[in-house]
Write a protein that holds these residues in place. Sequence first.
Motif, PDB file in Angstrom:
ATOM      1  N   ALA A 131       0.840  -1.216   0.000  1.00 39.22           N
ATOM      2  CA  ALA A 131       0.000   0.000   0.000  1.00 39.22           C
ATOM      3  C   ALA A 131       0.863   1.250   0.000  1.00 39.22           C
ATOM      4  N   GLY A 132       2.036   1.184  -0.637  1.00 39.00           N
ATOM      5  CA  GLY A 132       2.886   2.359  -0.798  1.00 39.00           C
ATOM      6  C   GLY A 132       3.775   2.681   0.387  1.00 39.00           C
ATOM      7  N   LYS A 133       3.663   1.870   1.445  1.00 38.87           N
ATOM      8  CA  LYS A 133       4.468   2.137   2.656  1.00 38.87           C
ATOM      9  C   LYS A 133       5.484   1.004   2.860  1.00 38.87           C
ATOM     10  N   ARG A 134       6.670   1.356   3.295  1.00 42.51           N
ATOM     11  CA  ARG A 134       7.658   0.323   3.630  1.00 42.51           C
ATOM     12  C   ARG A 134       7.234  -0.371   4.916  1.00 42.51           C
ATOM     13  N   LEU A 135       7.398  -1.693   4.975  1.00 38.97           N
ATOM     14  CA  LEU A 135       7.007  -2.413   6.197  1.00 38.97           C
ATOM     15  C   LEU A 135       7.786  -1.875   7.389  1.00 38.97           C
ATOM     16  N   GLU A 177      10.496   6.799  -1.432  1.00 39.21           N
ATOM     17  CA  GLU A 177       9.725   7.477  -2.485  1.00 39.21           C
ATOM     18  C   GLU A 177       9.460   6.557  -3.684  1.00 39.21           C
ATOM     19  N   LEU A 178      10.429   5.674  -3.979  1.00 37.82           N
ATOM     20  CA  LEU A 178      10.249   4.757  -5.115  1.00 37.82           C
ATOM     21  C   LEU A 178       9.088   3.794  -4.850  1.00 37.82           C
ATOM     22  N   ILE A 179       9.025   3.269  -3.636  1.00 39.14           N
ATOM     23  CA  ILE A 179       7.916   2.368  -3.280  1.00 39.14           C
ATOM     24  C   ILE A 179       6.588   3.102  -3.405  1.00 39.14           C
ATOM     25  N   GLU A 180       6.564   4.331  -2.907  1.00 43.25           N
ATOM     26  CA  GLU A 180       5.327   5.110  -2.957  1.00 43.25           C
ATOM     27  C   GLU A 180       4.931   5.387  -4.405  1.00 43.25           C
ATOM     28  N   ALA A 181       5.887   5.811  -5.240  1.00 39.57           N
ATOM     29  CA  ALA A 181       5.579   6.198  -6.631  1.00 39.57           C
ATOM     30  C   ALA A 181       5.158   4.982  -7.469  1.00 39.57           C
ATOM     31  N   LEU A 182       5.871   3.869  -7.348  1.00 39.54           N
ATOM     32  CA  LEU A 182       5.530   2.672  -8.132  1.00 39.54           C
ATOM     33  C   LEU A 182       4.164   2.132  -7.722  1.00 39.54           C
ATOM     34  N   THR A 183       3.850   2.216  -6.427  1.00 44.38           N
ATOM     35  CA  THR A 183       2.529   1.764  -5.951  1.00 44.38           C
ATOM     36  C   THR A 183       1.430   2.648  -6.523  1.00 44.38           C
ATOM     37  N   ARG A 184       1.618   3.968  -6.379  1.00 42.32           N
ATOM     38  CA  ARG A 184       0.602   4.928  -6.842  1.00 42.32           C
ATOM     39  C   ARG A 184       0.301   4.757  -8.335  1.00 42.32           C
ATOM     40  N   GLU A 185       1.374   4.692  -9.148  1.00 41.57           N
ATOM     41  CA  GLU A 185       1.165   4.622 -10.605  1.00 41.57           C
ATOM     42  C   GLU A 185       0.562   3.276 -11.012  1.00 41.57           C
ATOM     43  N   THR A 186       1.000   2.189 -10.376  1.00 44.65           N
ATOM     44  CA  THR A 186       0.449   0.867 -10.713  1.00 44.65           C
ATOM     45  C   THR A 186      -1.039   0.816 -10.402  1.00 44.65           C
ATOM     46  N   ALA A 187      -1.403   1.321  -9.212  1.00 43.55           N
ATOM     47  CA  ALA A 187      -2.820   1.321  -8.822  1.00 43.55           C
ATOM     48  C   ALA A 187      -3.638   2.191  -9.786  1.00 43.55           C
ATOM     49  N   ARG A 188      -3.095   3.357 -10.130  1.00 42.04           N
ATOM     50  CA  ARG A 188      -3.819   4.284 -11.008  1.00 42.04           C
ATOM     51  C   ARG A 188      -4.039   3.656 -12.394  1.00 42.04           C
ATOM     52  N   VAL A 189      -2.971   3.148 -13.001  1.00 41.78           N
ATOM     53  CA  VAL A 189      -3.058   2.652 -14.388  1.00 41.78           C
ATOM     54  C   VAL A 189      -3.860   1.349 -14.480  1.00 41.78           C
ATOM     55  N   LEU A 190      -3.660   0.445 -13.520  1.00 42.03           N
ATOM     56  CA  LEU A 190      -4.341  -0.858 -13.595  1.00 42.03           C
ATOM     57  C   LEU A 190      -5.720  -0.840 -12.944  1.00 42.03           C
ATOM     58  N   GLY A 191      -6.049   0.281 -12.280  1.00 38.16           N
ATOM     59  CA  GLY A 191      -7.376   0.398 -11.667  1.00 38.16           C
ATOM     60  C   GLY A 191      -7.568  -0.540 -10.492  1.00 38.16           C
ATOM     61  N   VAL A 192      -6.553  -0.642  -9.638  1.00 40.50           N
ATOM     62  CA  VAL A 192      -6.686  -1.475  -8.431  1.00 40.50           C
ATOM     63  C   VAL A 192      -6.388  -0.608  -7.204  1.00 40.50           C
ATOM     64  N   ARG A 193      -6.744  -1.132  -6.009  1.00 35.69           N
ATOM     65  CA  ARG A 193      -6.492  -0.364  -4.781  1.00 35.69           C
ATOM     66  C   ARG A 193      -5.006  -0.404  -4.434  1.00 35.69           C
ATOM     67  N   GLU A 194      -4.472   0.674  -3.886  1.00 31.04           N
ATOM     68  CA  GLU A 194      -3.060   0.693  -3.496  1.00 31.04           C
ATOM     69  C   GLU A 194      -2.764  -0.409  -2.464  1.00 31.04           C
ATOM     70  N   GLU A 195      -3.751  -0.730  -1.645  1.00 25.60           N
ATOM     71  CA  GLU A 195      -3.559  -1.762  -0.604  1.00 25.60           C
ATOM     72  C   GLU A 195      -3.243  -3.121  -1.240  1.00 25.60           C
ATOM     73  N   SER A 196      -3.587  -3.294  -2.495  1.00 26.05           N
ATOM     74  CA  SER A 196      -3.397  -4.615  -3.129  1.00 26.05           C
ATOM     75  C   SER A 196      -2.068  -4.689  -3.885  1.00 26.05           C
TER      76      SER A 196
END
Lengths: 61, 61, 61, 61, 61, 61
Positions: C54-58, E19-38
């Motif tokens: 979910a975008g956060k480091r464990l 920041e890389l974890i946050e950015a890759l999560t955000r963009e993946t969720a946005r483009v693939l239409g899934v929740r960031e939690e997943s």
Amino acid sequence: MPMIRAEFISGKSEEQKRELIEALTRETARVLGVREESVWVVLQEVEAENWGVAGKRLSDR
Amino acid sequence: MPMIRAEFISGKSEEQKRELIEALTRETARVLGVREESVWVVLQEVEAENWGVAGKRLSDR
Amino acid sequence: MPMIRAEFISGKSEEQKRELIEALTRETARVLGVREESVWVVLQEVEAENWGVAGKRLSDR
Amino acid sequence: MPMIRAEFISGKSEEQKRELIEALTRETARVLGVREESVWVVLQEVEAENWGVAGKRLSDR
Amino acid sequence: MPMIRAEFISGKSEEQKRELIEALTRETARVLGVREESVWVVLQEVEAENWGVAGKRLSDR
Amino acid sequence: MPMIRAEFISGKSEEQKRELIEALTRETARVLGVREESVWVVLQEVEAENWGVAGKRLSDR
């Protein structure tokens, strides 16, 4: 125990795939000093549409 | 968080794949002391022509 | 031929790692109908700071 | 040199795959301070029957 | 369900990794239409001596 | 574009690692008919305690 994984764009011939497995096994065994029987090689063919370089899909270049 | 990846030669039944996911999840959760809900399993089926042992493709043996 | 790769947060005990290799090998051989001698298992321990959910480091949760 | 591998359930559109490669490349280059030309992205589409969460195949949920 | 794996030469700062974890999560969720939690992201830092381009180790260039 | 990943038990010399990258690059370029500049090789060294064969850790054999 070495495991070698080769990923490349799909479309190579059967003969190329056969020779690649043989060559990667031979060189790995020679350089690392292990028996060829202990080397596994897995080929992973990737569609050009699923491989991006510089933000562009290889299928779009 | 555990991620389990199982690579094997394609051709296994739906039931075997279902049971493998269940068994790898159960054992990972039990041994590592985590909830089953936190375990992901990805199965990667590899064609015999793309898996080499001792320099030979499994499809050529 | 099956190759099982288990990725999890570092910090597990030697005994847990030993038991995980044993359990994943046993279940894979049983379900896929192959000899245990043909199953490889590689454990990949990942630092909590390098695993994000979910975008956060464990390590930041 | 960064290599980004994205694994997700198959079924996404060509446009989504194109945009994902572009977005992952852009953000990786920006955050790590490297040129976009040096970033590779490989998409790995996984059938729902081959992805398990909590011991169940996504295709069975 | 998406799993994103980022491999790059070790030596990046904690802040860049966060920041890389946050950015890759955000963009993946946005483009693939899934929740960031997943979305899971795993960072794999590789020593320059273990990464080769054009047959040369990056540590030897 | 080919990406070659070599996983083996840690403990090999710097010279072996240098030669392995060179050999795997050369043979991949030769067999697949691509430029050496387009071949990436990543070496992944695995501790013997994290590699299992036939259910046993290599460090326990």
